[in-house]
Design an enzyme around this catalytic site. Structure first.
Site, PDB file in Angstrom:
ATOM      1  N   ARG A  53       0.814  -1.222   0.000  1.00 66.79           N
ATOM      2  CA  ARG A  53       0.000   0.000   0.000  1.00 66.79           C
ATOM      3  C   ARG A  53       0.841   1.263   0.000  1.00 66.79           C
ATOM      4  O   ARG A  53       0.430   2.290  -0.547  1.00 66.79           O
ATOM      5  CB  ARG A  53      -0.906   0.007   1.234  1.00 66.79           C
ATOM      6  N   HIS A  90       6.725 -23.607   5.521  1.00 67.76           N
ATOM      7  CA  HIS A  90       8.173 -23.582   5.360  1.00 67.76           C
ATOM      8  C   HIS A  90       8.859 -24.778   6.004  1.00 67.76           C
ATOM      9  O   HIS A  90       9.984 -25.111   5.644  1.00 67.76           O
ATOM     10  CB  HIS A  90       8.754 -22.264   5.898  1.00 67.76           C
ATOM     11  N   LYS A 115      12.538 -27.497   4.797  1.00 59.64           N
ATOM     12  CA  LYS A 115      13.769 -27.708   5.560  1.00 59.64           C
ATOM     13  C   LYS A 115      14.503 -28.938   5.038  1.00 59.64           C
ATOM     14  O   LYS A 115      13.896 -29.967   4.732  1.00 59.64           O
ATOM     15  CB  LYS A 115      13.452 -27.867   7.044  1.00 59.64           C
ATOM     16  N   ASP A 167      -1.431 -22.416  15.665  1.00 55.32           N
ATOM     17  CA  ASP A 167      -0.226 -21.824  15.096  1.00 55.32           C
ATOM     18  C   ASP A 167       0.809 -22.870  14.707  1.00 55.32           C
ATOM     19  O   ASP A 167       1.561 -22.674  13.752  1.00 55.32           O
ATOM     20  CB  ASP A 167       0.394 -20.847  16.103  1.00 55.32           C
ATOM     21  N   HIS A 201       2.431 -27.139  10.941  1.00 57.37           N
ATOM     22  CA  HIS A 201       3.814 -27.617  10.943  1.00 57.37           C
ATOM     23  C   HIS A 201       3.933 -29.034  11.498  1.00 57.37           C
ATOM     24  O   HIS A 201       4.508 -29.922  10.864  1.00 57.37           O
ATOM     25  CB  HIS A 201       4.696 -26.689  11.785  1.00 57.37           C
ATOM     26  N   LYS A 207       6.252 -22.073  23.762  1.00 55.94           N
ATOM     27  CA  LYS A 207       7.078 -20.874  23.852  1.00 55.94           C
ATOM     28  C   LYS A 207       7.786 -20.825  25.205  1.00 55.94           C
ATOM     29  O   LYS A 207       7.346 -21.416  26.179  1.00 55.94           O
ATOM     30  CB  LYS A 207       6.210 -19.615  23.712  1.00 55.94           C
TER      31      LYS A 207
END
Length: 484
Positions: free
Chosen positions: A51, A178, A182, A235, A240, A331
């Site tokens: 933008r 992604h 790997k 997430d 994954h 985390k």
């Protein structure tokens, strides 16, 4: 050993969200590395779209700074950077309006591969697909790359699939994860299917259990707004970790081809049993080490979103019936590491008695850091004094086994973007695969929301909540230690 560079065909690559963190931190520096290695043809061009009003030179200045920030000075080539920057141009585009679209369409060359990378929030995926179609940028040879999250649940994933399907065929849609790019993840398939040593043993008859761990030391500060609406289950586990589980558990495909591989992954997802409440643990990190708690980082003191998940899954098919798959991700844990550990069963009878040094064979596929594969076997301890058994590793660290060239192996984004240009969808998710993953995940999330339970607090720098340890202890097993 030096990785082999195979040039790709000429292309026009448009990066929507070109000024964002993913683009400047991963995509553009990765494309520079591919160019510096000689993989991009002379006719390759890259168009930034966002933008912000900006000229070509301003965009090149931004990208130069991004390359300097992402790549160590000793690995930068000034001449290669300047050559790469000449490939770049910029168009200010309104994703939900009409501004900039005619200018973007005019830049596209019909005689080269056209690829469009949606490095934007998922709320803009449909609008971008619609405008690419409306402005004639959806020819048969065009490709779109869609970043995760691909939906928030099954209903939204289906709606997004339907929206994209209105404007592009399935063979044109590259849903990127992604993790599949790997090097070690792809080596998992090579280890399984290119070595007779492992494939006959890759089944419940010989495998005691499998652990998949994706641990991070960072919290969610700086992205709390997104993360608190997602959580570790959405997430990490739904995408994954699900992909890693599929690659471990799938049957051999008839060929290393896109639909052959994805068909087998889909069968694994559909064979997953529902997860019982007793087989799932959620957690939130406390404050500690001079850093705030999860609630501090997301600025929501009553949040019930998990920053840690551990669960036990079962694949109900002939190959894996009875073998548990333990998954955990979180985390603010002890170390940043991602690994898959396959623990084989003990021999049916030990001729050496119950010796302390004898342990089950273990195959560890380490995804990050220090990518490599390690096989632990039992041998006789050297020296006189009888038959004493010890465990030793047969270790293949890529950096050591393959030589200095292994350090230059492209990262996941570099490899996957080159696969997009080649038209190879093998390492990308298909629409029905995404929907099947959500169909398994949604009931788990709905169940804990219905119970209204809170995630268990855990101390930063550890291994997660105590109940996650008990998940294996009650089965007579132990988690592998989380270590760098």
């Amino acid at each position: 050993m030096v990785s082999r560079v195979i040039p790709v065909d000429p292309f026009d690559l448009v990066i929507f969200g070109a000024t964002g963190d993913l683009s400047t931190g991963k995509i553009l520096p990765g494309l520079y590395r591919r160019d510096a290695d000689g993989q991009l043809p002379e006719a390759a061009r890259i168009v930034g779209a966002a933008r912000s009003p900006m000229g070509d030179e301003d965009f090149r200045t931004l990208v130069r700074a991004a390359i300097h920030a992402a790549i160590p000075e000793k690995k930068r080539d000034r001449e290669a950077i300047e050559r790469f920057l000449t490939r770049l141009s910029y168009v200010a585009v309104d994703a939900t309006g009409e501004d900039g679209w005619p200018e973007l369409a005019a830049k596209m060359r019909p005689d080269v591969v056209q690829a469009y990378y949606f490095s934007v929030g998922p709320g803009l995926f449909g609008a971008l697909a619609e405008r690419l179609h409306a402005h004639g940028m959806n020819a048969e040879t065009c490709r779109i790359v869609v970043e995760k999250p691909f939906g928030h649940d099954l209903a939204s994933a289906r709606a997004l699939n339907a929206t994209l399907a209105e404007h592009f065929d399935e063979h044109q849609i590259y849903r990127i994860d992604h993790y599949l790019g790997k090097e070690t993840v792809q080596n998992l398939m090579a280890v399984r299917f290119a070595n007779m040593l492992f494939e006959p043993l890759w089944k419940a008859q010989y495998v005691d259990h499998i652990q998949i761990t994706v641990a991070e030391t960072v919290g969610v500060a700086g992205r709390g707004g997104y993360y608190d609406k997602s959580g570790a289950m959405r997430d990490m586990v739904q995408n994954h970790m699900m992909q890693l589980l599929c690659l471990i558990a799938m049957e051999p495909p008839y060929a290393f081809e896109p639909d052959a591989v994805r068909d087998e992954k889909l069968k694994v997802i559909r064979a997953l049993d529902p997860v019982r409440p007793a087989d799932l643990v959620r957690g939130q990190y406390r404050a500690g080490g001079g850093m705030g708690s999860y609630h501090d980082d997301v600025e929501a003191p009553d949040s019930r979103t998990e920053s840690f998940v551990a669960l036990k899954a079962h694949v109900s098919n002939w190959r894996w019936k009875g073998t548990p798959f333990y998954l955990r991700t979180g985390k603010r844990l002890r170390a940043r590491t991602s690994e898959i550990a396959v623990t084989f069963k003990d021999p049916p009878h030990s001729i050496f008695g119950d010796q302390e040094g004898h342990r089950a064979n273990l195959l560890v596929i380490r995804l990050q850091p220090n990518e490599g594969i390690k096989l632990k076997v039992t041998i006789k301890e050297p020296g006189p004094g009888g038959m004493r058994l010890i465990e030793v590793p047969l270790d293949m660290s890529f950096a050591e086994a393959l030589g200095p060239g292994a350090q230059e192996i492209p990262d996941a984004y570099e490899r996957l973007i080159m696969d997009v240009i080649r038209g190879n969808q093998t390492l990308f998710m298909r629409g029905d695969e995404v929907e099947a993953a959500w169909a398994w995940t949604d009931p788990i999330i709905a169940a804990w929301e219905a119970r209204g339970d809170r995630p268990q607090p855990y101390d930063p720098g550890g291994s997660g909540p105590e109940d996650a340890l008990m998940l294996l202890h009650r089965d007579g097993r132990r988690w592998r230690e989380i270590r760098p």
